[in-house]
Design a protein around this motif. Structure first.
Motif, PDB file in Angstrom:
ATOM      1  N   VAL A 129       0.832  -1.199   0.000  1.00  0.00           N
ATOM      2  CA  VAL A 129       0.000   0.000   0.000  1.00  0.00           C
ATOM      3  C   VAL A 129       0.868   1.251   0.000  1.00  0.00           C
ATOM      4  O   VAL A 129       0.594   2.224  -0.727  1.00  0.00           O
ATOM      5  N   GLY A 130       1.920   1.245   0.817  1.00  0.00           N
ATOM      6  CA  GLY A 130       2.811   2.402   0.875  1.00  0.00           C
ATOM      7  C   GLY A 130       3.471   2.686  -0.458  1.00  0.00           C
ATOM      8  O   GLY A 130       3.532   3.843  -0.902  1.00  0.00           O
ATOM      9  N   ILE A 131       3.969   1.655  -1.118  1.00  0.00           N
ATOM     10  CA  ILE A 131       4.611   1.844  -2.416  1.00  0.00           C
ATOM     11  C   ILE A 131       3.598   2.315  -3.454  1.00  0.00           C
ATOM     12  O   ILE A 131       3.893   3.176  -4.294  1.00  0.00           O
ATOM     13  N   PHE A 132       2.367   1.774  -3.394  1.00  0.00           N
ATOM     14  CA  PHE A 132       1.337   2.192  -4.337  1.00  0.00           C
ATOM     15  C   PHE A 132       1.020   3.674  -4.165  1.00  0.00           C
ATOM     16  O   PHE A 132       0.902   4.424  -5.153  1.00  0.00           O
ATOM     17  N   ILE A 133       0.889   4.137  -2.915  1.00  0.00           N
ATOM     18  CA  ILE A 133       0.576   5.542  -2.668  1.00  0.00           C
ATOM     19  C   ILE A 133       1.675   6.439  -3.227  1.00  0.00           C
ATOM     20  O   ILE A 133       1.412   7.424  -3.936  1.00  0.00           O
ATOM     21  N   ASN A 290      13.642  17.738  -2.928  1.00  0.00           N
ATOM     22  CA  ASN A 290      12.868  16.805  -3.739  1.00  0.00           C
ATOM     23  C   ASN A 290      11.398  16.915  -3.366  1.00  0.00           C
ATOM     24  O   ASN A 290      11.056  17.004  -2.186  1.00  0.00           O
ATOM     25  N   PRO A 291      10.501  16.918  -4.367  1.00  0.00           N
ATOM     26  CA  PRO A 291       9.070  17.058  -4.068  1.00  0.00           C
ATOM     27  C   PRO A 291       8.542  15.874  -3.266  1.00  0.00           C
ATOM     28  O   PRO A 291       8.775  14.724  -3.615  1.00  0.00           O
ATOM     29  N   PHE A 292       7.855  16.190  -2.177  1.00  0.00           N
ATOM     30  CA  PHE A 292       7.341  15.132  -1.311  1.00  0.00           C
ATOM     31  C   PHE A 292       6.108  15.673  -0.597  1.00  0.00           C
ATOM     32  O   PHE A 292       6.212  16.583   0.234  1.00  0.00           O
ATOM     33  N   THR A 293       4.946  15.122  -0.894  1.00  0.00           N
ATOM     34  CA  THR A 293       3.689  15.582  -0.311  1.00  0.00           C
ATOM     35  C   THR A 293       3.365  14.791   0.952  1.00  0.00           C
ATOM     36  O   THR A 293       4.045  13.833   1.306  1.00  0.00           O
ATOM     37  N   ARG A 294       2.266  15.174   1.602  1.00  0.00           N
ATOM     38  CA  ARG A 294       1.830  14.431   2.787  1.00  0.00           C
ATOM     39  C   ARG A 294       1.446  12.996   2.421  1.00  0.00           C
ATOM     40  O   ARG A 294       1.572  12.088   3.246  1.00  0.00           O
ATOM     41  N   TRP A 295       0.971  12.794   1.192  1.00  0.00           N
ATOM     42  CA  TRP A 295       0.650  11.447   0.738  1.00  0.00           C
ATOM     43  C   TRP A 295       1.910  10.605   0.595  1.00  0.00           C
ATOM     44  O   TRP A 295       1.903   9.412   0.895  1.00  0.00           O
ATOM     45  N   TRP A 297       4.563  11.012   2.423  1.00  0.00           N
ATOM     46  CA  TRP A 297       4.964  10.675   3.788  1.00  0.00           C
ATOM     47  C   TRP A 297       4.134   9.517   4.328  1.00  0.00           C
ATOM     48  O   TRP A 297       4.655   8.620   5.001  1.00  0.00           O
ATOM     49  N   LEU A 298       2.817   9.535   4.023  1.00  0.00           N
ATOM     50  CA  LEU A 298       1.956   8.439   4.477  1.00  0.00           C
ATOM     51  C   LEU A 298       2.418   7.116   3.870  1.00  0.00           C
ATOM     52  O   LEU A 298       2.533   6.101   4.569  1.00  0.00           O
ATOM     53  N   GLY A 299       2.683   7.133   2.572  1.00  0.00           N
ATOM     54  CA  GLY A 299       3.162   5.916   1.922  1.00  0.00           C
ATOM     55  C   GLY A 299       4.495   5.447   2.468  1.00  0.00           C
ATOM     56  O   GLY A 299       4.728   4.245   2.652  1.00  0.00           O
ATOM     57  N   TRP A 301       5.649   5.909   5.532  1.00  0.00           N
ATOM     58  CA  TRP A 301       5.442   5.301   6.846  1.00  0.00           C
ATOM     59  C   TRP A 301       4.901   3.884   6.701  1.00  0.00           C
ATOM     60  O   TRP A 301       5.299   2.978   7.441  1.00  0.00           O
ATOM     61  N   PHE A 302       4.000   3.681   5.763  1.00  0.00           N
ATOM     62  CA  PHE A 302       3.479   2.334   5.523  1.00  0.00           C
ATOM     63  C   PHE A 302       4.617   1.384   5.157  1.00  0.00           C
ATOM     64  O   PHE A 302       4.689   0.243   5.638  1.00  0.00           O
ATOM     65  N   VAL A 303       5.519   1.841   4.275  1.00  0.00           N
ATOM     66  CA  VAL A 303       6.625   0.995   3.824  1.00  0.00           C
ATOM     67  C   VAL A 303       7.528   0.611   4.986  1.00  0.00           C
ATOM     68  O   VAL A 303       7.864  -0.565   5.184  1.00  0.00           O
ATOM     69  N   PHE A 304       7.917   1.593   5.790  1.00  0.00           N
ATOM     70  CA  PHE A 304       8.869   1.307   6.855  1.00  0.00           C
ATOM     71  C   PHE A 304       8.228   0.547   8.014  1.00  0.00           C
ATOM     72  O   PHE A 304       8.857  -0.332   8.610  1.00  0.00           O
ATOM     73  N   ILE A 305       6.978   0.850   8.335  1.00  0.00           N
ATOM     74  CA  ILE A 305       6.297   0.088   9.383  1.00  0.00           C
ATOM     75  C   ILE A 305       6.119  -1.359   8.947  1.00  0.00           C
ATOM     76  O   ILE A 305       6.340  -2.302   9.722  1.00  0.00           O
ATOM     77  N   GLY A 306       5.724  -1.557   7.684  1.00  0.00           N
ATOM     78  CA  GLY A 306       5.582  -2.917   7.160  1.00  0.00           C
ATOM     79  C   GLY A 306       6.892  -3.671   7.174  1.00  0.00           C
ATOM     80  O   GLY A 306       6.943  -4.866   7.498  1.00  0.00           O
ATOM     81  N   THR A 307       7.980  -2.982   6.826  1.00  0.00           N
ATOM     82  CA  THR A 307       9.300  -3.626   6.835  1.00  0.00           C
ATOM     83  C   THR A 307       9.696  -4.058   8.235  1.00  0.00           C
ATOM     84  O   THR A 307      10.191  -5.173   8.451  1.00  0.00           O
TER      85      THR A 307
END
Length: 348
Positions: A129-133, A290-295, A297-299, A301-307
């Motif tokens: 989900v994080g990578i998809f976002i 580098n461009p980085f939106t709140r979305w 950041w959400l993605g 966090w999903f990646v690192f929490i999942g890892t």
């Protein structure tokens, strides 16, 4: 004392390596091949001197097996290099490569007929989900940053899709390489330093096919502005300085993770490297704008929490033929392909 020293090497070496890599690719996005060649050459020369004993030491694993592994290793490195030149920003590159867990699980199910716990599937779902976002939001940025000409916007989006395809292919190939390596270790035993040397020495002839690209970028590097190197007082083109520092910091990073895997548990290594990735990502966003939106950041966090969830609880259904071990310090698809050139199988 040694674990603390190793952690220091990981943070200093790996984080610095990402900085110099981004300095290189921001100036010349297609310079991945010359960076990879320099890194491979450095590790190969070092291994030839200290591991292979100037060629007098016979390998524990037959060369024919290394040849197969190296073919996959070289392919992964080159494909990831070109992804950086296909509208793939460095933060997305770093996040997407964290999907190695997904690739490992898919191939583990298909090839090794593995089964995993619900906890493992949940952690992989979070990473997915994080990578998809992050990928979806990056796709929107690619189209929005393009010019008002619809053809230019479509062309930029097509190149971005090719970059995503290249990263996906490299993830699957890297996972397949890990499974192959796992079978070799079961048959011949684990020889980390030897594998690290041959994985970098045997691909060197393959750079002949990339010689023109390497030469062109060497010429571009020569034309860069001169930089006075501190302490030594030598002036050299700044791009060569960035490349030299990239190679040195990668070596420091590899040594740090190697010490860490011999002194600490797999979970500790994973936690250290995951935190290192996160800090590198934050620095890349803040310092290089580098461009980085709140979305994003959400993605992220999903990646690192999942890892972290994936490595927290051992899965009895995986033993004894589980995924490539998280403390395997030999497969390092380093180079621009891995903003984390740490030689740990699970990482990238």
């Amino acid at each position: 004392m040694r674990p603390a020293f190793a952690v220091g090497l990981v943070f200093a070496g790996c984080c610095s390596n990402v900085i110099f890599l981004e300095l290189l690719v921001r100036t010349h996005p297609g310079c991945g091949n010359i960076v990879t060649f320099a890194q491979f050459l450095f590790i190969a020369v070092e291994g030839f001197l200290f591991e292979a004993d100037l060629g007098r030491k016979q390998p524990a694993i037959p060369i024919r097996y290394y040849a197969t592994m190296v073919t996959m290793f070289f392919t992964v490195s080159v494909v990831n290099n070109y992804a950086l030149n296909l509208n793939i920003a460095m933060p997305l590159h770093m996040i997407f490569r964290s999907g190695s867990l997904i690739a490992n699980m898919i191939l583990g199910i298909v090839i090794l007929k593995k089964r995993y716990s619900i906890f493992k599937y949940t952690s992989i779902a979070l990473v997915s989900v994080g990578i998809f976002i992050c990928t979806f939001m990056s796709a929107k940025q690619v189209t929005s940053k393009s010019s008002s000409n619809e053809n230019d916007g479509f062309q930029a989006f097509v190149w971005w899709l090719l970059g995503i395809g290249a990263l996906t292919f490299a993830l699957l190939m890297s996972a397949r390489m890990g499974i192959f390596q796992e079978t070799l270790y079961k048959q011949f035993g684990k020889h980390s330093k030897e594998a690290l040397f041959y994985n970098h020495a045997l691909p060197l002839p393959g750079f002949i096919f990339l010689a023109s690209d390497i030469y062109d970028h060497a010429v571009l590097f020569n034309k860069s502005e001169l930089y006075q190197v501190p302490v030594v007082g030598v002036a050299l083109p700044i791009m060569w300085f960035y490349l030299l520092m990239n190679v040195i910091t990668q070596s420091v990073c590899i040594r740090g993770v190697f010490i860490l895997t011999t002194e600490c548990t797999s979970l500790t290594v994973t936690l250290v490297v995951t935190l290192r990735k996160f800090l590198s990502l934050i620095f890349s966003i803040l310092y290089f704008q580098n461009p980085f939106t709140r979305w994003h950041w959400l993605g992220t966090w999903f990646v690192f929490i999942g890892t972290l969830m994936y490595t927290e609880v051992p899965d009895a259904t995986m033993m004894p033929t589980g995924l490539p071990r998280a403390d395997d310090p030999t497969m390092c698809p380093g180079s621009p392909t891995s903003p984390d050139p740490c030689p740990t199988r699970e990482r990238e």
